[in-house]
Design a protein around this motif. Structure first.
Motif, mmCIF file in Angstrom:
data_model
loop_
_atom_site.group_PDB
_atom_site.id
_atom_site.type_symbol
_atom_site.label_atom_id
_atom_site.label_comp_id
_atom_site.label_asym_id
_atom_site.label_seq_id
_atom_site.Cartn_x
_atom_site.Cartn_y
_atom_site.Cartn_z
ATOM 1 N N LEU A 1 5.812 1.446 -8.085
ATOM 2 C CA LEU A 1 5.076 1.165 -9.320
ATOM 3 C C LEU A 1 5.997 0.628 -10.396
ATOM 4 N N ASP A 2 7.186 1.187 -10.500
ATOM 5 C CA ASP A 2 8.126 0.778 -11.546
ATOM 6 C C ASP A 2 8.602 -0.659 -11.349
ATOM 7 N N SER A 3 8.699 -1.115 -10.107
ATOM 8 C CA SER A 3 9.241 -2.450 -9.837
ATOM 9 C C SER A 3 8.168 -3.521 -9.673
ATOM 10 N N SER A 4 6.904 -3.137 -9.811
ATOM 11 C CA SER A 4 5.821 -4.090 -9.579
ATOM 12 C C SER A 4 5.499 -4.902 -10.829
ATOM 13 N N ASP B 1 0.868 -1.181 0.000
ATOM 14 C CA ASP B 1 0.000 0.000 0.000
ATOM 15 C C ASP B 1 0.903 1.228 0.000
ATOM 16 N N THR B 2 0.607 2.186 -0.841
ATOM 17 C CA THR B 2 1.497 3.337 -1.019
ATOM 18 C C THR B 2 0.796 4.635 -0.625
ATOM 19 N N ALA B 3 1.603 5.669 -0.480
ATOM 20 C CA ALA B 3 1.068 6.995 -0.169
ATOM 21 C C ALA B 3 0.146 7.460 -1.291
ATOM 22 N N GLY B 4 -0.923 8.169 -0.914
ATOM 23 C CA GLY B 4 -1.832 8.715 -1.917
ATOM 24 C C GLY B 4 -1.109 9.662 -2.853
ATOM 25 N N ILE B 5 -1.314 9.467 -4.161
ATOM 26 C CA ILE B 5 -0.593 10.248 -5.171
ATOM 27 C C ILE B 5 -1.357 11.537 -5.464
ATOM 28 N N ARG B 6 -0.745 12.668 -5.170
ATOM 29 C CA ARG B 6 -1.348 13.971 -5.406
ATOM 30 C C ARG B 6 -0.253 15.035 -5.355
ATOM 31 N N GLU B 7 -0.571 16.244 -5.743
ATOM 32 C CA GLU B 7 0.315 17.380 -5.566
ATOM 33 C C GLU B 7 0.286 17.787 -4.094
ATOM 34 N N SER C 1 -2.620 9.577 -15.857
ATOM 35 C CA SER C 1 -1.511 9.952 -16.731
ATOM 36 C C SER C 1 -0.238 9.203 -16.345
ATOM 37 N N LEU C 2 0.002 9.076 -15.034
ATOM 38 C CA LEU C 2 1.197 8.375 -14.548
ATOM 39 C C LEU C 2 1.191 6.910 -14.977
ATOM 40 N N LEU C 3 0.019 6.272 -14.946
ATOM 41 C CA LEU C 3 -0.073 4.833 -15.240
ATOM 42 C C LEU C 3 -0.237 4.520 -16.721
ATOM 43 N N SER C 4 -0.541 5.522 -17.518
ATOM 44 C CA SER C 4 -0.869 5.267 -18.923
ATOM 45 C C SER C 4 0.279 4.608 -19.684
#
Length: 457
Positions: free
Chosen positions: A296-299, A273-279, A321-324
């Motif tokens: 995310l990159d290593s999963s 579980d990771t930190a919520g992604i936001r500005e 956008s990050l996951l696209s």
């Protein structure tokens, strides 16, 4: 291999019984110095398979009472003379009994050395040794099936048959090339092709098992991601069945990664579980978000959580956008399915391989997630009790090399090249198959296998 070795073979700690194993030519002599049967007979005089009660001796005095069990070569785990001394399971007394064995002429066993000797002495195959290591580390019933003796027998039979078939074809090709006028091969070109295609089919079936086995035994690296308050931590807790992560209404509660191993049907998920992604301007939270992006990159599998009860905002769009551009398998979990739906699903579905409506609060939809994961990683397709499988990366690499070489041999034959050209490829295939069932395995591979074992096994 000529040394007498000894080690504590039970977990270190307080318990009812601990076992010190002694093996090698001379182990019975060590037993004579270490253990005094109440019957008055010496340990070296006992028949194999006999257990006797007596005193454990160190520096000429009794330090404990216990049981000594004698196994005479070759009827022992290692194939050597072996004595197993059972004493009371205290930390100090166990160490004292081991010290007494070492003072009596044994040396401390290296990691996996007992099982290595069993392999060298022909008591078990390398695949069986690998299965024993898996058995010790098993976290599920499925892994126990993979590590069973039945599965080892299935594998040994399949690997041996492949080796013998390719060897027979190769022998026929060399006979044809060396004595073309004698008709010694007994096989036509069409028969050679047919038999190679059969071998290739069996290798494909064997190789196709590896990803499913890995998903069951090693687990899939999985990341839960999403914007703050989308329900990531609640879903983690729902999947774990426990309150593994803190859940509050305060955005940004999760600032670091939280890891857990979750069983999804037959598949193990190494879930983070990771930190919520936001500005954010919060330095600590920003560091957590950067760590989330690295995870995310290593999963291998990404579970992206979206809140169905709210319209998409800039944080959602930032995540999309990050996951696209991520190549991993991506599943969108549309959380809060038990609420009024306000999220426009069309803004999400184009980026994700699959979308599933779930509720962390009620558990609704989690069964669909488990079924999808089993389908994606083929974990429900293979019957581990009836089909030979590849247990690890070593076996998979050997099978892949054999497959590539047979494919190359078939291409050469179909192209009309001389049979000895295909023979070179089949020599390589035979070498790879020899590594698969360990008849031609190198010492570096054997060292790597047994280095992963604990001391005492």
């Amino acid at each position: 291999m000529n040394d007498i070795i000894a080690a504590i073979s039970t977990p270190i700690g307080r318990g009812g019984v601990a076992v010190i194993r002694i093996s090698g030519d001379g182990a019975l002599d060590v037993g004579d110095k270490l253990f005094r049967p109440k019957s008055g007979r010496r340990v070296s005089e006992l028949d194999g398979g006999r257990a006797v009660y007596g005193s454990i001796i160190k520096d000429g005095r009794e330090i404990d009472d216990g049981i000594a069990t004698v196994f005479r070569a070759p009827r022992s785990y290692t194939g050597e003379d072996t004595v197993e001394v059972s004493c009371h399971g205290g930390i100090l007394i166990t160490e004292k009994v081991l010290e007494a064995a070492l003072e009596a002429g044994a040396r401390q066993a290296a990691a996996g050395e007992f099982t290595r000797r069993a392999f060298v002495n022909g008591k078990l195959t390398l695949q069986r040794a690998e299965a024993i290591g898996m058995l010790i580390d098993a976290e599920s019933d499925e892994v126990l099936s993979l590590a069973s003796r039945r599965q080892s027998e299935l594998f040994d039979r399949a690997a041996r048959q492949l080796y013998e078939d390719v060897k027979e074809i190769l022998t026929g090709i060399f006979a044809e090339c060396d004595f073309p006028d004698e008709d010694l091969s007994g096989m036509s070109v069409s028969e050679i092709v047919s038999r190679l295609e059969s071998a290739l089919c069996r290798l494909n079936e064997l190789g196709g098992s590896y990803e499913a086995v890995r998903a069951v035994s090693e687990g899939i690296s999985t990341v839960l991601c999403g914007k703050p308050n989308s329900g990531k931590s609640s879903l983690l807790n729902a999947l774990c069945g426990t309150d593994r992560a803190i859940v509050t209404d305060v955005a940004g509660t999760t600032r670091d990664t939280v890891s857990a191993t979750v069983k999804s049907g037959r598949v193990l998920l190494r879930l983070t579980d990771t930190a919520g992604i936001r500005e954010t301007s919060d330095e600590v939270e920003r560091m957590g978000i950067e760590r989330a992006e690295r995870e995310l990159d290593s999963s291998e599998l990404i579970l992206a959580v979206f809140d169905l009860s709210r319209e998409a905002d800039d944080d959602d769009r930032r995540l999309i956008s990050l996951l696209s551009n991520k190549k991993q398998t991506k599943i969108a979990l549309l959380n809060k399915s038990d609420s009024v739906e306000r999220l426009d699903i069309s803004s999400i579905s184009g980026v994700f391989d699959h979308c599933i409506r779930v509720s962390a609060r009620t558990g609704d939809g989690l069964d669909k997630l488990h079924a999808l994961i089993a389908e994606l990683f083929d974990a429900g397709r293979i019957d581990f009790d009836s089909q030979a499988v590849l247990l690890n990366a070593r076996q998979n690499a050997a099978a892949s090399r054999a497959k590539a070489s047979i494919e190359s041999a078939l291409e050469a034959i179909r192209a009309g090249l001389p049979l000895d050209t295909a023979g070179l490829d089949l020599e390589a295939a035979l070498g790879a198959l020899g590594e698969l069932d360990a008849r031609q395995v190198g010492e570096d591979v054997v060292n790597a296998v047994f280095s992963r074992f604990c001391v005492g096994k």
